[in-house]
Design a protein around this motif. Sequence first.
Motif, mmCIF file in Angstrom:
data_model
loop_
_atom_site.group_PDB
_atom_site.id
_atom_site.type_symbol
_atom_site.label_atom_id
_atom_site.label_comp_id
_atom_site.label_asym_id
_atom_site.label_seq_id
_atom_site.Cartn_x
_atom_site.Cartn_y
_atom_site.Cartn_z
ATOM 1 N N SER A 100 46.643 33.495 44.087
ATOM 2 C CA SER A 100 45.588 32.950 44.962
ATOM 3 C C SER A 100 44.468 33.967 45.151
ATOM 4 O O SER A 100 43.281 33.622 45.136
ATOM 5 N N MET A 101 44.843 35.232 45.331
ATOM 6 C CA MET A 101 43.843 36.291 45.527
ATOM 7 C C MET A 101 42.906 36.397 44.334
ATOM 8 O O MET A 101 41.679 36.520 44.495
ATOM 9 N N ASN A 102 43.444 36.326 43.135
ATOM 10 C CA ASN A 102 42.610 36.442 41.942
ATOM 11 C C ASN A 102 41.632 35.276 41.817
ATOM 12 O O ASN A 102 40.506 35.452 41.341
ATOM 13 N N VAL A 103 42.049 34.087 42.257
ATOM 14 C CA VAL A 103 41.131 32.935 42.274
ATOM 15 C C VAL A 103 39.998 33.193 43.265
ATOM 16 O O VAL A 103 38.823 32.949 42.973
ATOM 17 N N ILE A 104 40.358 33.699 44.441
ATOM 18 C CA ILE A 104 39.364 33.992 45.496
ATOM 19 C C ILE A 104 38.351 35.023 45.008
ATOM 20 O O ILE A 104 37.139 34.828 45.119
ATOM 21 N N LEU A 105 38.830 36.128 44.440
ATOM 22 C CA LEU A 105 37.950 37.227 44.048
ATOM 23 C C LEU A 105 37.065 36.867 42.862
ATOM 24 O O LEU A 105 35.960 37.396 42.727
ATOM 25 N N ALA A 106 37.534 35.948 42.018
ATOM 26 C CA ALA A 106 36.748 35.541 40.843
ATOM 27 C C ALA A 106 35.748 34.437 41.167
ATOM 28 O O ALA A 106 34.850 34.161 40.376
ATOM 29 N N SER A 107 35.902 33.815 42.326
ATOM 30 C CA SER A 107 35.072 32.658 42.670
ATOM 31 C C SER A 107 33.625 33.048 42.957
ATOM 32 O O SER A 107 33.351 34.032 43.642
ATOM 33 N N SER A 108 32.700 32.245 42.460
ATOM 34 C CA SER A 108 31.270 32.444 42.766
ATOM 35 C C SER A 108 30.878 31.697 44.040
ATOM 36 O O SER A 108 29.763 31.860 44.536
ATOM 37 N N LYS A 109 31.791 30.889 44.564
ATOM 38 C CA LYS A 109 31.487 30.077 45.742
ATOM 39 C C LYS A 109 31.871 30.758 47.051
ATOM 40 O O LYS A 109 31.298 30.486 48.094
ATOM 41 N N ILE A 110 32.863 31.652 46.989
ATOM 42 C CA ILE A 110 33.448 32.194 48.221
ATOM 43 C C ILE A 110 32.654 33.388 48.722
ATOM 44 O O ILE A 110 32.278 34.282 47.960
ATOM 45 N N ASP A 111 32.410 33.397 50.021
ATOM 46 C CA ASP A 111 31.615 34.420 50.696
ATOM 47 C C ASP A 111 32.213 35.813 50.483
ATOM 48 O O ASP A 111 33.430 36.002 50.530
ATOM 49 N N SER A 112 31.344 36.825 50.269
ATOM 50 C CA SER A 112 31.817 38.183 49.975
ATOM 51 C C SER A 112 32.606 38.789 51.138
ATOM 52 O O SER A 112 33.524 39.592 50.927
ATOM 53 N N LYS A 113 32.248 38.396 52.379
ATOM 54 C CA LYS A 113 33.002 38.924 53.527
ATOM 55 C C LYS A 113 34.459 38.492 53.462
ATOM 56 O O LYS A 113 35.371 39.256 53.791
ATOM 57 N N ILE A 114 34.694 37.264 53.032
ATOM 58 C CA ILE A 114 36.067 36.764 52.918
ATOM 59 C C ILE A 114 36.779 37.464 51.767
ATOM 60 O O ILE A 114 37.972 37.790 51.854
ATOM 61 N N LYS A 115 36.053 37.747 50.683
ATOM 62 C CA LYS A 115 36.659 38.482 49.567
ATOM 63 C C LYS A 115 37.090 39.885 50.013
ATOM 64 O O LYS A 115 38.184 40.345 49.673
ATOM 65 N N HIS A 116 36.225 40.544 50.779
ATOM 66 C CA HIS A 116 36.575 41.894 51.264
ATOM 67 C C HIS A 116 37.781 41.849 52.193
ATOM 68 O O HIS A 116 38.648 42.725 52.143
#
Length: 450
Positions: free
Chosen positions: A260-276
């Motif tokens: 799931s984490m790798n999907v989140i970090l690779a996504s162009s849609k998800i906000d960078s704050k959430i990625k961090h």
Amino acid sequence: MIKKRVFTVLFFALFSTSFSVFAQTEPEDIAMAPDEYQDSFYESLKQKGIENYDKAIVSLEKCIKLKPNDAVAYFELGKNYLALKQYPNAQDAFEKATQLDPKNKWFWLGIYDVSYETKNYPLAIEIIQKIIVFDEEYKDDLISLYMITNQYDKALTAINEMNDKFGKSADREIYKAQILSQGKYQNAEIDNLVEQIKKNPKEEANYLNLILLYSKNNENEKSLDVAKQLAKEIPNSEWAQVSLFKTYLDANQADKAIKSMNVILASSKIDSKIKHRTLNEFLIYVNKNPQYSADLEKAISYFDNDKDVDVAKEIGKFYHSKGQFENAIKYYEKDLKANSDTDLETNMLLLEAYAQAKQYEPMTKRAMMLIEVYPSQAQFYYYAGLGSNQLKQFKNAKTVLEMGLDYVVDDVKLESNFNNQLGEAYNGLGDAKKKEEYFLKANELLKKKK
């Protein structure tokens, strides 16, 4: 932006014939009109077409004299006055047309055009509200007027109504972003999005906008709750992985969490704050479960081009604070390699970590390199001297420490450390007198600090 659409329509009407309006409005009068009226009316159209607006007005005044209650003649009169920028006369003519035929939207649009051109926005709002009765799509013009007059609450309500009925538009989305950049309007938009999700739980965009708003407000729990709801309704959504990642991590299902984490970090849609935040949660997990360090390395690589946060350095600081200096060194070195090799803060942290980990050879080499870049930075001389002493290179230690001592200013602890290392260097060189002299000075400085 939106006004341009109305103005284009009126511009077309201004320089085209009015046969359709004329016929649509009073067909029986056209058939019964005397030749003099028809001749004058068509003469006005001809003169308007070649931009002889004054002559067109003269012809129209003849028409009105012949038929005082002819709304179309007043409408044409208003267009000619508008072309001449004689706004009061244009408004009077358009208003007369609306009095004679209040159900013709084009007559109202004439008044609207005058009010817009003269920046009489209160009147423009009043008129466009009358036009909306005939054609609701003109509410876009009302939104534009609300934005011009800073009535953002009304604009936001109208935007949401139009989006709900006709779908989103580029102009409305720009306006909405402008409104929501002012925090006080965000609560109204949150309420709207909650309601939209209830009405259509399969529309992903509403969840994403709500998560983004909560994230901007640092309401992370609410953001996570929305992500959970999204995961339930649309399991294949990339944003749903935000909720699933947290769920898997809490359940110690590392393989699923990593996926799931790798999907989140690779996504162009998800906000960078959430990625961090996702990376930080995984970092804490890996600190207790070091067998997943390789997965952490891969996760960090997603941030190689991140301009907002220096991720490798921050992870180095995390391990540094935990006393895990070997790990801290690895990430500081990674950061310096990827970015600036001479970054002051990162090098200071790295040299301290080297000292704590007793890695004296790379510490001495880096400190000597940094002295060339920062010749007045006392700490680099200190670490070079400390490392040289530990490597039994006492002559080099003595030289760099004596040079660096001149750059120590208002730092009693650092000055004491310099004297201690100079004592060690002279001890290694067999000069007992100098050794005692520097050790004594170091102790005096420590007492002074207390």
